[in-house]
Scaffold this active site. Structure first.
Site, mmCIF file in Angstrom:
data_model
loop_
_atom_site.group_PDB
_atom_site.id
_atom_site.type_symbol
_atom_site.label_atom_id
_atom_site.label_comp_id
_atom_site.label_asym_id
_atom_site.label_seq_id
_atom_site.Cartn_x
_atom_site.Cartn_y
_atom_site.Cartn_z
ATOM 1 N N SER A 1 -6.437 144.200 57.398
ATOM 2 C CA SER A 1 -5.419 143.203 57.048
ATOM 3 C C SER A 1 -5.784 142.370 55.820
ATOM 4 C CB SER A 1 -5.190 142.332 58.284
ATOM 5 O OG SER A 1 -4.199 141.394 58.061
ATOM 6 N N ASP B 1 1.905 142.866 57.088
ATOM 7 C CA ASP B 1 2.556 142.352 58.296
ATOM 8 C C ASP B 1 2.723 140.827 58.253
ATOM 9 O OD1 ASP B 1 -0.059 141.623 58.763
ATOM 10 O OD2 ASP B 1 -0.170 142.492 60.774
ATOM 11 N N ALA C 1 2.664 130.097 61.613
ATOM 12 C CA ALA C 1 2.801 129.400 60.340
ATOM 13 C C ALA C 1 2.296 130.281 59.194
ATOM 14 C CB ALA C 1 2.036 128.092 60.380
ATOM 15 N N ASN C 2 1.303 131.140 59.492
ATOM 16 C CA ASN C 2 0.724 131.981 58.448
ATOM 17 C C ASN C 2 1.605 133.164 58.033
ATOM 18 O OD1 ASN C 2 0.355 133.963 60.412
ATOM 19 N ND2 ASN C 2 -1.787 133.480 60.756
ATOM 20 N N ARG D 1 -10.047 124.831 67.926
ATOM 21 C CA ARG D 1 -10.119 126.062 68.725
ATOM 22 C C ARG D 1 -11.164 126.982 68.112
ATOM 23 N NH1 ARG D 1 -7.413 129.759 65.556
ATOM 24 N NH2 ARG D 1 -7.508 131.382 67.140
ATOM 25 N N SER E 1 -12.342 130.291 66.563
ATOM 26 C CA SER E 1 -11.624 131.370 65.885
ATOM 27 C C SER E 1 -11.772 132.663 66.683
ATOM 28 C CB SER E 1 -12.212 131.560 64.487
ATOM 29 O OG SER E 1 -11.918 132.857 64.021
ATOM 30 N N GLY E 2 -10.750 133.502 66.614
ATOM 31 C CA GLY E 2 -10.820 134.807 67.256
ATOM 32 C C GLY E 2 -11.274 135.882 66.274
ATOM 33 N N THR E 3 -11.484 135.517 65.028
ATOM 34 C CA THR E 3 -11.831 136.536 64.035
ATOM 35 C C THR E 3 -13.086 136.198 63.220
ATOM 36 O OG1 THR E 3 -10.511 135.489 62.302
ATOM 37 C CG2 THR E 3 -9.371 137.072 63.689
#
Ligand code: 16G
Ligand code: MG
Length: 542
Positions: free
Chosen positions: A64, A280, A371-372, A496, A498-500
């Site tokens: 991505s 995407d 939002a991204n 939070r 991050s998940g990445t």
């Protein structure tokens, strides 16, 4: 299962010692050189999932918006959706298995999921333009073939195009033809029909500058361009002919730096948009007459789309239940505008497309956007049928609205958020409503906001609730945030993990940029102190 063959081929795609990877928010992602074994194993897993669901499964090779040197892989479930959570766990388990445990792990997953190994399997594969992607997708194919699966390699595709292919194949062609021409034709036909109805289709509405992040979006948009050129002319920038993928360009860069991409010259009030590296995500922007940059993010895209859909429904006289799904990152002004002015119910989920997508499926019409710039609109089958009937039966004015809605349903990629499809929807709406980019932007004014990252020893010490808007652990953190937020007007902040990336993310918004910046900094300090910060203390100033 030919266990001997699996062992033999697996050794050709050996896992580097000690490497542990996690199927994250959107699959595996890391440096491309560490991914060969993961690709092979995801080929194996896709076959098992295909056998279990008796459906075609997709495998997309992409990282991505991440740097060109990275790569990644994700599996696409039968209706074009993200992989089911229990299978994400299997993916992590399989990716991290030691060579000698491969057979046992595969049998284990098959037994847990009651996979009928005699069942046929079919896997479709797509990849982005990264230099490493071709070889890695070959490793996926090796995995698929070793388990006796059939496959179709689509080669270069945007991520949403692969989702589309999977969805088409599993719905007997009802959704569309599972070819790249099928995709171009379906979207373009709907777009051209829609824009024909626009009364104002002057030059202003007909041209758009597109920053393609030096990625796959450029190739695909160039192929598609002549299908819709009657309605829109696109000028492509960062098309991959010289620059590096995602470097100083693309949707992620523009959104996070709040400035235009390099390599694109912008005249005042020209409408521009950026895709990310696998197309995407999309954000819009323009320069006003004073040269100020204005970003139009996913929140404003969701607002434009849901307002338009609501207007059409009112015109047709249908009272369908429409909902907008956002995350905690949605600008407070957008939520307020949707709820108070548009009277559209808004819901908040955790970050990550799968959470939003899932929630949006609960409505007759569910519009979801991060939002991204990740997002789309979903229409239930019942709605689609109803609209088709209305388009046949209603009297003139209503029929026109129903026809528009019918085309809009076709234009949205209902399998996944899709920059190309979203772009065409937005362009059509602007033309139909006769809105300039500034008028669209003026729907509401974003509250100033700031995002920061904090390094901590273990980001898992932070857990959240209420769609990530409140921290549950470590103790005292939420209380500290509450006290800080009270100091500012119109303020809000959350943290939070991050998940990445291995960081904690901080978000703050307030009535002025200065306040948002201060609040974000103070919250960062609280995270640093209470959640085990490492390295240098967060410094003020950006
Ligand atoms: C992934 C997600 C994206 C989310 C982002 C958050 C998908 C396809 N992509 O890129 O939706 O916004 O992660 O990243 O789900 P973060 O957890 O590092 O903030
Ligand atoms: Mg992407």
């Amino acid at each position: 299962m030919d266990l001997g063959a699996i062992t033999k081929y697996s050794a050709l795609h050996a896992k580097p010692n000690g490497l542990i990877l996690q199927y994250g928010t959107a699959g595996f992602r890391t440096k491309a050189e560490h991914l060969d074994h993961v690709m092979f194993r995801m080929g194996l897993l896709a076959v098992l999932r295909s056998k279990q669901t008796k459906s075609t499964i997709g495998v997309m090779v992409t990282a991505s918006h991440n740097p060109e040197e990275d790569n990644g892989v994700k599996l696409v479930d039968p209706l074009g959706e993200m992989l089911a959570p229990s299978w994400e766990e299997h993916a992590t388990y399989l990716a991290n298995a030691e060579e000698q445990d491969m057979q046992r792990v595969l049998i284990d997953i098959s037994e847990k999921e009651a996979v009928n190994l005699q069942q046929d399997a079919f896997v479709v594969i797509g990849r982005d333009t990264r230099p490493s992607s071709e070889k890695l997708s070959q490793s996926v194919i090796d995995g698929v073939t070793v388990l006796g699966g059939q496959f179709h390699d689509y080669g270069l595709l945007t991520t949403p195009q692969l989702h589309y292919m999977v969805y088409c194949r599993n719905t007997g062609g009802r959704y569309g033809k599972a070819t790249i021409e099928g995709y171009y034709q379906k979207l373009s036909k709907a777009f051209v029909e829609l824009t024909k109805q626009a009364s104002c289709s002057g030059d202003e509405y007909r041209s758009l500058k597109v920053d393609c992040a030096n990625g796959i979006g450029a190739l695909k948009l160039r192929e598609m361009e002549h299908y819709f050129s009657q309605g829109l002319s696109v000028q492509l920038f960062n098309d991959g002919s010289k620059g590096k993928l995602n470097h100083l360009c693309g949707a992620d860069f523009v959104k996070s730096h709040q400035k235009p991409p390099q390599g694109m010259e912008i005249k005042s009030n020209e409408r521009c948009c950026s895709f990310d590296g696998d197309a995407d995500r999309i954000v819009y922007y323009y320069h006003d007459a004073d040269g100020h940059f204005h970003l139009i993010d996913g929140d404003k895209i969701a607002t434009l789309i849901s307002s338009f859909l609501k207007e059409l429904l009112v015109e047709i006289g249908e009272s369908l239940n429409i909902g907008v799904v956002q995350t905690a990152y949605a600008n407070g002004s957008s939520t307020r505008y949707l709820e108070e002015v548009m009277k559209v119910p808004v819901y908040c989920t955790k970050t990550g497309v799968k959470h939003l997508h899932h929630k949006a499926q609960e409505f007759d019409i569910g519009v979801y956007f991060e939002a991204n710039g990740h997002g789309t609109a979903l229409f239930s089958t019942a709605v689609e049928m109803k609209i088709k009937q209305s388009a046949e039966q209603l009297e003139d004015k209503k029929r026109k609205a129903a026809k528009m809605l019918e085309n809009i349903i076709d234009l949205f990629n209902q399998a996944a958020g899709d920059a190309i499809s979203d772009m065409l929807v937005i362009e059509a709406i602007l033309a139909l409503k006769g809105l300039t980019v500034q008028q669209w932007d003026a729907l509401y004014t974003d509250l100033p906001n700031r995002q920061l990252k904090v390094q901590v020893a273990d980001r898992r010490v932070i857990s959240t609730t209420n769609a990530e808007r409140q921290a549950v652990t470590p103790p005292g953190l939420q209380e500290a945030i509450n006290d800080l937020v009270k100091k500012y007007k119109l303020s809000r902040a959350f943290v939070r993990p991050s998940g990445t990336e291995d960081v904690v993310r901080v978000y703050a918004e307030a009535d002025s940029q200065e306040s948002a910046d201060h609040l974000a900094h103070e919250v960062s300090l609280a995270v640093f102190q209470l959640a085990g910060g490492i390295g240098e203390r967060p410094q003020p100033g950006f």
